[in-house]
Design a protein around this motif. Structure first.
Motif, mmCIF file in Angstrom:
data_model
loop_
_atom_site.group_PDB
_atom_site.id
_atom_site.type_symbol
_atom_site.label_atom_id
_atom_site.label_comp_id
_atom_site.label_asym_id
_atom_site.label_seq_id
_atom_site.Cartn_x
_atom_site.Cartn_y
_atom_site.Cartn_z
ATOM 1 N N TYR A 16 34.159 5.341 -14.504
ATOM 2 C CA TYR A 16 33.640 6.407 -15.063
ATOM 3 C C TYR A 16 32.579 6.596 -16.218
ATOM 4 O O TYR A 16 31.444 6.892 -15.696
ATOM 5 C CB TYR A 16 34.397 7.071 -14.751
ATOM 6 N N TYR A 17 32.555 6.039 -17.115
ATOM 7 C CA TYR A 17 32.045 6.054 -18.437
ATOM 8 C C TYR A 17 30.931 5.368 -18.177
ATOM 9 O O TYR A 17 29.632 5.775 -18.094
ATOM 10 C CB TYR A 17 32.819 5.902 -19.458
ATOM 11 N N GLU A 19 29.457 4.408 -14.891
ATOM 12 C CA GLU A 19 28.929 5.151 -14.106
ATOM 13 C C GLU A 19 27.918 6.391 -14.422
ATOM 14 O O GLU A 19 26.698 5.873 -14.074
ATOM 15 C CB GLU A 19 29.810 5.129 -12.239
ATOM 16 N N GLU A 20 28.421 6.941 -15.122
ATOM 17 C CA GLU A 20 27.664 8.039 -16.006
ATOM 18 C C GLU A 20 26.333 7.632 -16.656
ATOM 19 O O GLU A 20 25.819 8.433 -16.284
ATOM 20 C CB GLU A 20 28.875 8.722 -16.512
ATOM 21 N N LYS A 23 23.152 8.290 -15.177
ATOM 22 C CA LYS A 23 22.666 9.509 -14.915
ATOM 23 C C LYS A 23 21.529 10.839 -15.979
ATOM 24 O O LYS A 23 21.063 11.482 -16.190
ATOM 25 C CB LYS A 23 23.769 11.324 -15.017
ATOM 26 N N LYS A 165 32.477 14.751 -23.412
ATOM 27 C CA LYS A 165 31.975 14.986 -22.290
ATOM 28 C C LYS A 165 31.268 16.068 -21.741
ATOM 29 O O LYS A 165 29.793 15.989 -21.859
ATOM 30 C CB LYS A 165 32.000 13.651 -21.738
ATOM 31 N N GLU A 166 32.204 16.731 -21.056
ATOM 32 C CA GLU A 166 32.030 17.099 -19.919
ATOM 33 C C GLU A 166 31.187 18.969 -21.269
ATOM 34 O O GLU A 166 30.386 19.678 -20.560
ATOM 35 C CB GLU A 166 33.418 18.078 -19.166
ATOM 36 N N ASP A 169 28.106 17.365 -21.565
ATOM 37 C CA ASP A 169 27.449 17.453 -19.907
ATOM 38 C C ASP A 169 26.484 18.709 -19.651
ATOM 39 O O ASP A 169 25.514 19.414 -19.275
ATOM 40 C CB ASP A 169 27.681 16.874 -18.731
#
Length: 177
Positions: A16-17, A19-20, A23, A165-166, A169
């Motif tokens: 997940y990290y 793939e992010e 962005k 991270k959230e 973001d």
């Protein structure tokens, strides 16, 4: 929880990290919400460095016989391992030389670090069974942990930083409006 399940959970969150990463622009990846907070790039570097050098390093001590015989967890360590996760709170460590991570040069550097870490986790997992449970290395906050607990700590640490991270973001989203 068995080590294969821990590895699977780690690989899911690490993927997940990775793939992010796509962005973020280079500027977004290295932008700090405030002077005393980390950028995403610093957070990623913290995760990679802590896992490679501290957490896997502790497991290595168990493998090569440098670990202590016995030792107990602190109260905080007992709580974290009973829950199987860190509490959902911000943990603020004052800036320290050698602890505060640098911003990465680019996202490819971070991706390579994550992939290297995933490979090391796959290499270490089958060796854990050979390390006696009573062979432990001291964690500065959680007390004495055995190799499986250090292995589990890596995935718990990665999951814990999803909250950071959230927040970052959200900062980047609000800043772009």
């Amino acid at each position: 929880m068995n080590t294969k399940e821990i590895l699977k959970q780690f690989e899911q969150v690490a993927t997940y990290y990775i793939e992010e990463l796509s962005k973020y622009s280079p500027n977004e990846f290295t932008r700090k919400p405030s002077e005393d907070e980390w950028s995403l790039g610093q957070m990623y570097n913290h995760l990679i460095r802590t896992a490679l050098y501290m957490q896997l390093g502790a497991i290595e001590k168990g493998l090569n016989g440098e670990a202590h015989e016995g030792g107990e967890k602190t109260e905080a360590g007992q709580h974290v391992y009973m829950a199987g996760t860190f509490p959902p709170i911000r943990i603020k460590v004052p800036p320290q030389a050698g602890y505060t991570p640098k911003n990465p040069i680019d996202k490819n550097e971070v991706k390579e670090g994550m992939l290297q870490l995933m490979e090391k986790m796959r290499e270490v997992e089958p060796k854990l069974i050979n390390i006696p449970e009573n062979r432990k290395v001291e964690h500065p906050r959680f007390g004495y942990l055995n190799a499986v607990e250090w292995f589990q700590l890596i995935q718990m640490h990665f999951r814990h930083h999803l909250l950071q991270k959230e927040r970052i973001d959200q900062f980047l989203l609000n800043e772009s409006k």
